[in-house]
Design a protein around this motif. Structure first.
Motif, PDB file in Angstrom:
ATOM      1  N   THR A   1       9.456   2.294  -7.489  1.00  0.00           N
ATOM      2  CA  THR A   1       9.228   0.854  -7.618  1.00  0.00           C
ATOM      3  C   THR A   1       9.844   0.106  -6.442  1.00  0.00           C
ATOM      4  O   THR A   1       9.243  -0.822  -5.895  1.00  0.00           O
ATOM      5  CB  THR A   1       9.805   0.333  -8.954  1.00  0.00           C
ATOM      6  N   MET A   2      11.022   0.523  -6.020  1.00  0.00           N
ATOM      7  CA  MET A   2      11.658  -0.094  -4.845  1.00  0.00           C
ATOM      8  C   MET A   2      10.768   0.061  -3.613  1.00  0.00           C
ATOM      9  O   MET A   2      10.595  -0.890  -2.842  1.00  0.00           O
ATOM     10  CB  MET A   2      13.031   0.534  -4.590  1.00  0.00           C
ATOM     11  N   GLY A   3      10.201   1.244  -3.438  1.00  0.00           N
ATOM     12  CA  GLY A   3       9.291   1.475  -2.312  1.00  0.00           C
ATOM     13  C   GLY A   3       8.042   0.626  -2.407  1.00  0.00           C
ATOM     14  O   GLY A   3       7.587   0.050  -1.409  1.00  0.00           O
ATOM     15  N   GLU A   4       7.484   0.507  -3.619  1.00  0.00           N
ATOM     16  CA  GLU A   4       6.286  -0.303  -3.817  1.00  0.00           C
ATOM     17  C   GLU A   4       6.533  -1.772  -3.487  1.00  0.00           C
ATOM     18  O   GLU A   4       5.617  -2.489  -3.093  1.00  0.00           O
ATOM     19  CB  GLU A   4       5.803  -0.169  -5.269  1.00  0.00           C
ATOM     20  N   HIS A   5       7.753  -2.211  -3.639  1.00  0.00           N
ATOM     21  CA  HIS A   5       8.114  -3.592  -3.343  1.00  0.00           C
ATOM     22  C   HIS A   5       8.571  -3.786  -1.901  1.00  0.00           C
ATOM     23  O   HIS A   5       9.039  -4.876  -1.538  1.00  0.00           O
ATOM     24  CB  HIS A   5       9.186  -4.092  -4.324  1.00  0.00           C
ATOM     25  N   GLY A   6       8.438  -2.751  -1.092  1.00  0.00           N
ATOM     26  CA  GLY A   6       8.729  -2.870   0.328  1.00  0.00           C
ATOM     27  C   GLY A   6      10.180  -2.687   0.729  1.00  0.00           C
ATOM     28  O   GLY A   6      10.567  -3.073   1.828  1.00  0.00           O
ATOM     29  N   PHE A   7      10.990  -2.066  -0.133  1.00  0.00           N
ATOM     30  CA  PHE A   7      12.404  -1.924   0.186  1.00  0.00           C
ATOM     31  C   PHE A   7      12.743  -0.631   0.931  1.00  0.00           C
ATOM     32  O   PHE A   7      13.919  -0.349   1.157  1.00  0.00           O
ATOM     33  CB  PHE A   7      13.257  -2.068  -1.072  1.00  0.00           C
ATOM     34  N   PHE A   8      11.735   0.128   1.302  1.00  0.00           N
ATOM     35  CA  PHE A   8      11.911   1.280   2.193  1.00  0.00           C
ATOM     36  C   PHE A   8      10.968   1.071   3.356  1.00  0.00           C
ATOM     37  O   PHE A   8       9.793   0.775   3.166  1.00  0.00           O
ATOM     38  CB  PHE A   8      11.565   2.600   1.492  1.00  0.00           C
ATOM     39  N   ARG A   9      11.462   1.228   4.552  1.00  0.00           N
ATOM     40  CA  ARG A   9      10.616   1.029   5.740  1.00  0.00           C
ATOM     41  C   ARG A   9       9.376   1.914   5.701  1.00  0.00           C
ATOM     42  O   ARG A   9       8.313   1.518   6.103  1.00  0.00           O
ATOM     43  CB  ARG A   9      11.416   1.294   7.009  1.00  0.00           C
TER      44      ARG A   9
END
Length: 186
Positions: free
Chosen positions: A153-161
């Motif tokens: 979910t963090m990745g889906e929200h753009g929190f991983f480059r």
């Protein structure tokens, strides 16, 4: 290879997890590797270290000095490394381990997993040799699935480059972990 195992000093309700911790320690020793762990003889920590010791393995206990001397001296390990704090314990384990395995555990185990993930993610920026070390989650009965969903979910929200989950390997058997460790040696 030095393998750090993150796990609880408490005993889980599911005895199969305790048995798996013992077997992981045994397999680490039989593979000729050194086990590094949090130093307690209680719970899963005691299981994993007992498995390694009974198989003739080398076991390094990294334990904060604020724990009682009784706990520190209660496990017959190959070497005891005394550190001042939980933060120093993590630093030592990161610096002296080649791979990390997280068994099911509580907040402390999760903290250690997240520390390695951050270290792996920031390592290239810091030009450090402590980056991109393998992290293996032992996830019987999908224990780590809610955690993995949150990471996704963090990745889906753009929190991983990269937009995707940081590199983690998930295994639901000890055999899978052993195979992963063998593959990493090549």
């Amino acid at each position: 290879m030095n393998i750090a195992v993150f796990c609880a000093s408490s005993q889980p309700h599911n005895k199969q997890i305790s048995d798996a911790a013992y077997e992981l320690g045994r397999q680490i020793a039989l593979g000729g590797h050194t086990l590094l762990y949090g130093g307690s003889n209680l719970g899963l920590m005691g299981c994993v270290s007992s498995g390694a010791l009974e198989a003739g393995g080398r076991v390094i206990a990294v334990i904060p000095t604020f724990f009682s001397e009784e706990i520190i001296m209660s496990q017959p390990v190959s070497q005891i490394v005394r550190v001042k704090s939980m933060a120093e314990r993590k630093e030592y384990l990161i610096a002296h381990s080649d791979a990390f395995v997280a068994l099911p555990g509580g907040i402390g185990t999760l903290d250690e997993v997240l520390e390695i993930m951050v270290t792996n993610q920031l390592g290239p920026l810091q030009n450090t040799k402590h980056s991109n070390k393998p992290v293996i989650l032992f996830s019987p009965d999908d224990f780590y699935e809610p955690f993995l969903r949150q990471i996704d979910t963090m990745g889906e929200h753009g929190f991983f480059r990269s937009g995707k989950r940081p590199d983690l390997t998930v295994c639901d058997t000890i055999e899978g972990i052993v195979q992963e460790i063998i593959c990493r040696q090549l």
